[in-house]
Design a protein around this motif. Structure first.
Motif, PDB file in Angstrom:
ATOM      1  N   GLY A 109      21.355  42.930  26.096  1.00  0.00           N
ATOM      2  CA  GLY A 109      20.839  43.234  27.429  1.00  0.00           C
ATOM      3  C   GLY A 109      21.944  43.429  28.444  1.00  0.00           C
ATOM      4  N   CYS A 112      23.433  46.857  28.035  1.00  0.00           N
ATOM      5  CA  CYS A 112      22.551  47.900  28.581  1.00  0.00           C
ATOM      6  C   CYS A 112      22.701  47.982  30.095  1.00  0.00           C
ATOM      7  N   VAL A 113      22.732  46.832  30.748  1.00  0.00           N
ATOM      8  CA  VAL A 113      22.899  46.823  32.204  1.00  0.00           C
ATOM      9  C   VAL A 113      24.264  47.376  32.591  1.00  0.00           C
ATOM     10  N   ASP A 116      24.413  51.037  32.420  1.00  0.00           N
ATOM     11  CA  ASP A 116      23.672  51.669  33.515  1.00  0.00           C
ATOM     12  C   ASP A 116      24.491  51.716  34.803  1.00  0.00           C
ATOM     13  N   PHE A 286      27.097  44.532  38.863  1.00  0.00           N
ATOM     14  CA  PHE A 286      26.510  43.794  37.752  1.00  0.00           C
ATOM     15  C   PHE A 286      25.548  42.726  38.266  1.00  0.00           C
ATOM     16  N   ARG A 289      21.957  43.569  39.168  1.00  0.00           N
ATOM     17  CA  ARG A 289      20.999  43.853  38.108  1.00  0.00           C
ATOM     18  C   ARG A 289      20.670  42.618  37.271  1.00  0.00           C
ATOM     19  N   ASP A 292      17.028  42.451  36.077  1.00  0.00           N
ATOM     20  CA  ASP A 292      16.782  43.317  34.913  1.00  0.00           C
ATOM     21  C   ASP A 292      17.316  42.668  33.639  1.00  0.00           C
ATOM     22  N   LEU A 293      18.467  42.045  33.754  1.00  0.00           N
ATOM     23  CA  LEU A 293      19.078  41.388  32.597  1.00  0.00           C
ATOM     24  C   LEU A 293      18.183  40.274  32.067  1.00  0.00           C
ATOM     25  N   ARG A 296      15.224  41.746  30.189  1.00  0.00           N
ATOM     26  CA  ARG A 296      15.608  42.270  28.880  1.00  0.00           C
ATOM     27  C   ARG A 296      15.804  41.157  27.846  1.00  0.00           C
TER      28      ARG A 296
END
Length: 301
Positions: A109, A112-113, A116, A286, A289, A292-293, A296
């Motif tokens: 995860g 992925c972040v 992005d 970072f 997000r 979002d992390l 995930r």
């Protein structure tokens, strides 16, 4: 004298032949190469090569000149590379630390972040103990770390990611494995294996759990890492309390069961730590997000 004169001379000296140097190294006509060498010798003022039917050999002056010619060409190459590096902006880097073992649940995860928000950044992963990660954050060698909330570090900030419940680790043929959950009262007959103070935050949590339970459990062994804990559980027929992430590393000889107690279930926080005064743009992106992390890493699979 031009750089091409030096390159031509070095090629001829190393090949020992005007013809071979022209064909293999320089991809030019041999008469043209001979002329360039004569021009170089004229400018230097002494013969550099001795020509014969067997090829060419360096004169004493040529051997002395060759050493400096190679040095000059090397310096030119170094200057060229330095100029090119200076013209290219240095690629940014981001160092992400993990309390060893949490990579299994959180690394995918996190990457992925990072892809992005930081697509052009080189990411380095560092796995250490939580106290070592705290020290690395303070030293600036790690930018952000998945770790414990280490105490007495006012220069560090922590963002709560999740609360990891404590589970009971048992031998796979233990008398309690048929139960869905295990109480501490059920473990008083077994050797108790506890983490050492190399993991001070986890040790404090476990000590508090044992004290709150009122059960007379005295640790029989201390361990420094998960691998050692699993080995001792298996070999001594003992039991242990560990955070639930340890279930990712259980060998066949060891199993886990949820721990039940009166009141709030015992657990330990996993946090994202960073240094307050060290807040470059990469870190801010970072941190923006983190929600979002968490989604995930904790969503059901």
């Amino acid at each position: 004298m031009e750089l091409r004169h030096l390159r031509y001379f070095v090629a001829v000296a190393e090949e020992g032949s005007l013809t071979l140097a022209a064909e293999r190294r320089l991809h030019t006509a041999q008469p043209s190469l001979s002329r360039q060498i004569r021009d170089l010798e004229y400018e230097v003022g002494v013969p550099l090569l001795s020509r014969s039917v067997r090829g060419v050999e360096l004169t004493e002056a040529g051997r002395a000149f060759l050493e400096h010619a190679r040095l000059a060409l090397g310096q030119v190459q170094a200057a060229t590379e330095a100029a090119r590096r200076a013209a290219r902006p240095a690629k940014a880097t981001f160092v992400l630390g993990f309390l060893t073992g949490y990579e299994v649940d959180w690394l995918a995860g996190a990457m992925c972040v990072l892809r992005d928000v930081l697509p052009d950044v080189d990411v380095t992963i560092s796995s250490q103990t939580s106290p070592d990660l705290a020290a690395a954050l303070m030293q600036g060698t790690v930018d952000a770390a998945f770790m414990r909330h280490e105490p007495d570090l006012p220069d560090l900030a922590f963002v709560l990611l999740t609360r990891d419940p404590l589970v009971v680790i048992l031998p796979s043929d233990h008398r309690l494995v048929s139960r869905e959950t295990v109480r501490l009262q059920d473990l008083t007959e077994d050797p108790f294996i506890i983490v050492s103070r190399t993991a001070p935050t986890l040790r404090l949590v476990i000590d508090e759990v044992l004290a709150r339970s009122g059960v007379g459990i005295t640790p029989a062994h201390e361990v420094d890492n998960l691998s050692m804990a699993m080995s001792l559980v298996s070999s001594t027929r003992g039991v242990s309390l560990l955070p639930a992430y340890a279930r990712n590393f259980l060998p066949w000889s060891v199993v886990s069961r949820p721990l039940t107690m009166d009141g709030e279930p015992p657990g330990i926080d996993l946090v994202l730590g960073y240094r307050k005064e060290h807040a470059p743009e990469l870190l801010r992106l970072f941190l923006s997000r983190v929600d979002d992390l968490i989604v995930r890493a904790t969503r059901p699979t």
